[in-house]
Enzyme design. Structure first.
Site, PDB file in Angstrom:
ATOM      1  N   SER A   1      39.148  -3.451 -33.295  1.00 39.45           N
ATOM      2  CA  SER A   1      38.689  -3.851 -34.614  1.00 39.45           C
ATOM      3  C   SER A   1      39.732  -4.691 -35.330  1.00 39.45           C
ATOM      4  O   SER A   1      40.098  -5.754 -34.842  1.00 39.45           O
ATOM      5  CB  SER A   1      38.268  -2.614 -35.410  1.00 39.45           C
ATOM      6  OG  SER A   1      37.331  -2.970 -36.392  1.00 39.45           O
TER       7      SER A   1
ATOM      8  N   ASP B   1      27.026  -3.456 -31.707  1.00 40.39           N
ATOM      9  CA  ASP B   1      28.010  -3.273 -32.777  1.00 40.39           C
ATOM     10  C   ASP B   1      27.473  -3.945 -34.042  1.00 40.39           C
ATOM     11  O   ASP B   1      27.369  -5.173 -34.114  1.00 40.39           O
ATOM     12  CB  ASP B   1      29.343  -3.894 -32.362  1.00 40.39           C
ATOM     13  CG  ASP B   1      30.492  -3.531 -33.297  1.00 40.39           C
ATOM     14  OD1 ASP B   1      30.223  -3.163 -34.461  1.00 40.39           O
ATOM     15  OD2 ASP B   1      31.658  -3.614 -32.866  1.00 40.39           O
TER      16      ASP B   1
ATOM     17  N   HIS C   1      30.284   0.304 -32.417  1.00 37.77           N
ATOM     18  CA  HIS C   1      31.704  -0.012 -32.631  1.00 37.77           C
ATOM     19  C   HIS C   1      32.560   1.096 -32.000  1.00 37.77           C
ATOM     20  O   HIS C   1      33.100   1.952 -32.692  1.00 37.77           O
ATOM     21  CB  HIS C   1      31.934  -0.108 -34.144  1.00 37.77           C
ATOM     22  CG  HIS C   1      33.152  -0.861 -34.553  1.00 37.77           C
ATOM     23  ND1 HIS C   1      33.329  -2.198 -34.289  1.00 37.77           N
ATOM     24  CD2 HIS C   1      34.267  -0.468 -35.228  1.00 37.77           C
ATOM     25  CE1 HIS C   1      34.475  -2.599 -34.803  1.00 37.77           C
ATOM     26  NE2 HIS C   1      35.071  -1.562 -35.365  1.00 37.77           N
TER      27      HIS C   1
END
Length: 654
Positions: free
Chosen positions: A198, A304, A335
């Site tokens: 991320s 995601d 995610h």
């Protein structure tokens, strides 16, 4: 230098050196062979744990002193004692103190001397015994670092780049945050690999896009490639807040007190109009793909809905254009880190990747298929190239059916119009569940049941000509696989995984830093349809992706929506659908009005990357299968809304 020559220049020397380093631990019979795998021959318990503060050369907190970022290092003591220089695995993160890392939200912990005791995740536990150093960097403005968080901008990227420079002998660092005693990285050969999920992976993308020397590879997991596309898509807002909220979320208390000017710049530079500004240019790494020297091993969930798949397609294509060596894993999850959806294979593959890229071991990973793709929960396929050879952008066209808003999808141009009214209370799930029924909130177009499997691989686009009844309008375009399947339940709280209580261990442990993590398993859902790809736009951006304008009611506008990259096989017996509608509930924010839009079908089309191109589509849709097409059904969990608040962080929490 040409990208493909990078290994041939340094690998022979690295291989000889690595063989010398491991000869002590090998029998005479095997010591002559070049190593293919690093072994856990060093003590993790006795590893050197130290902290340094690297000078970034910036003064974003405006205290009259250049900002220093905290760098926590874990490295093998034996290698240091013998004067062996080792490569570095580095994770630069804003989350080490505020929010935690990984599925168990681990944070850094320290001893009385300020040296790291627990480093989150398994990287140090696993790789330090194998002859690597692990470096955990607190981004500027977070944890023990000076400066201010600027959400993927100059401060974020240069604070991490400064550490790569220091590791390669080009930067300055100190043994304390405010002292004058210098620290030098004489223990490393400078070869650095950056990794992270991320925001962390986003920093890896951004640092690679500077072209910094010494960064040999990056492993971005669920990472952003352009921050505009985290907050907007073609003018359509994805959230009702901007980067200033995210900056405040991760800034340390000290930074919050000093960084008001940076916060204001984020507010001023990111207006909620969705217009492109210089702030977004600074945070667009795709434009600088030509500078990337590092190889890239990219991992992402195809469902995601936090860092969406658009980030994958544009980054991958830009890297390919400039000849960057690449590898990719695409899962069915949301995610989620690969450590939590494919653990054993992930650790083995990452080990081989770093051995190849940082130690120069000829272990064959560069000759293996470039892509691993999850077809069903825990069932994976590979592709030698990605997208595979023979993939062509095929133009599919909508046509009217016997009911309003229930049309067909094929190769021939359609005629006439279809009309729908934006309903912000409905989402792609509602549209797909009602694909065969006339509803006022969408226009749907469906193929015949397929007689052969049809594979989509890459990024699609949908061109729409629409006439609005109001001065503002948002559009959604969605590709859907209509038919029963069992998939990972990406709409659940674990986004496709369930966390168990049993633990497995990956590397060595100490009292303060265990290498044992909770196991996971796939969380699945039985569905009647699967969303394959999606994209959104503000119709006011019809003339430019950079700036929107009010619409004239009754006037026709043409806009092309970029759909997210994917790799999906629509099996024989299923149907492929294109849906065009307004606000996609919980995925984009609605416009200020509720327009009715009329589509000109003769000027509406989808360009879809099909393996085998138009010929494959024609063969798959010729004739019909004996079984009737299954009725679409909602995905369990998704109707409960995948986000419960408009504030998301690029990690997984809300």
């Amino acid at each position: 230098m040409p990208k493909r020559m990078r290994f041939t220049i340094w690998r022979p020397l690295a291989t000889v050196a690595a063989a010398a380093l491991t000869a002590t631990f090998l029998s005479p019979a095997t010591a002559q062979a070049a190593p293919r795998e690093s072994k856990p021959v060093y003590s993790y318990e006795n590893a050197i744990r130290e902290a340094v503060w690297v000078d970034t050369g910036l003064d974003d907190d405006r205290d009259g002193k250049t900002d220093r970022v905290a760098v926590d290092v874990v490295r093998p003591r034996e290698a240091a004692a013998q004067g062996r220089r080792i490569p570095v695995i580095m994770d630069a993160s804003p989350y080490y103190s505020c929010c935690g890392r990984g599925n168990e939200s681990q944070k850094k912990t320290y001893d009385a001397d300020g040296d790291v005791v627990q480093m989150p995740l398994f990287y140090d536990n696993y790789f330090v015994p194998r002859g690597y150093a692990f470096v955990g960097v607190d981004l500027a403005g977070t944890n023990r670092s000076d400066g201010c968080v600027d959400v993927g901008g100059r401060s974020d990227i240069l604070s991490a780049k400064a550490v790569v420079d220091w590791l390669n002998g080009r930067g300055k660092a100190y043994t304390t945050r405010t002292g004058t005693t210098k620290a030098k990285a004489t223990w490393t050969n400078g070869r650095t690999g950056m990794i992270g999920k991320s925001w962390d992976g986003t920093i890896a993308n951004g640092v690679a896009a500077t072209g910094v020397e010494g960064l040999r590879t990056i492993v971005p997991i669920s990472a952003i490639s352009s921050w505009y596309d985290y907050y907007f898509q073609q003018g359509a807002p994805l959230y009702d807040s901007g980067p200033e909220w995210l900056s405040d979320y991760v800034n340390s208390p000290d930074a919050r007190a000093k960084c008001g000017a940076v916060q204001q710049k984020l507010i001023d530079g990111a207006p909620r109009t969705g217009d492109w500004t210089p702030l977004w240019t600074e945070r667009d790494y795709v434009k600088d793909a030509r500078k990337v020297r590092a190889s890239v091993f990219l991992i992402h969930g195809m469902q995601d809905l936090n860092v969406r798949m658009k980030h994958v397609g544009q980054w991958w294509d830009a890297l390919a254009k400039h000849g960057v060596e690449r590898k990719i894993w695409l899962s069915q999850t949301g995610h989620v880190d690969p450590f939590d959806f494919r653990r054993a294979e992930w650790v083995e593959t990452l080990h081989r990747w770093f051995d190849h890229e940082l130690l120069g071991y000829d272990n064959g990973i560069d000759r293996e298929p470039i892509a691993d793709i999850e077809r069903h929960p825990d069932q994976w396929s590979t592709s030698k190239t990605w997208p595979p050879r023979g993939t062509d952008a095929t133009t599919l066209r909508p046509a009217k059916g016997t009911e309003a808003g229930v049309g067909s999808l094929g190769l021939r141009k359609g005629k006439g119009t279809e009309t729908f009214t934006d309903d912000p209370q409905h989402s792609e799930t509602d549209w797909a569940a009602n694909i065969d029924r006339a509803t006022p909130d969408k226009a749907g177009f469906v193929t015949k049941p397929l007689t052969r499997d049809l594979r989509l691989s890459g990024s699609s686009e949908v061109t729409v000509t629409a006439t609005p009844t109001t001065s503002t309008a948002h559009l959604s375009a969605v590709l859907v696989d209509l038919g029963p399947d069992t998939i990972r339940d990406y709409a659940s709280s674990g986004e496709g995984i369930t966390t168990l209580t049993d633990r497995t261990c990956w590397g060595a442990s100490t009292t303060g830093d265990s290498s044992c993590f909770k196991e996971t398993r796939a969380r699945t859902a039985d569905v009647g349809h699967t969303v394959v790809s999606r994209g959104w736009a503000d119709l006011g951006n019809h003339a430019s992706d950079l700036k929107g304008a009010p619409l004239t009611p009754g006037k026709a506008y043409t806009i092309t929506l970029d759909l997210a990259a994917t790799d999906h096989v629509v099996p024989a017996g299923h149907r492929l659908a294109l849906i065009v509608a307004g606000t996609d509930k919980d995925l984009i924010d609605p416009p200020s009005t509720k327009p009715t839009l009329t589509l000109d079908l003769s000027r509406t089309k989808a360009r879809v990357p099909l393996v085998g191109g138009a010929h494959a589509f024609a063969r798959a849709t010729a004739g019909s299968v004996s079984a009737p097409a299954p009725e679409a059904a909602p995905l369990d969990g998704l109707t409960a809304a995948p986000r419960t608040t408009t504030h998301r962080i690029p990690e997984g929490g809300q």
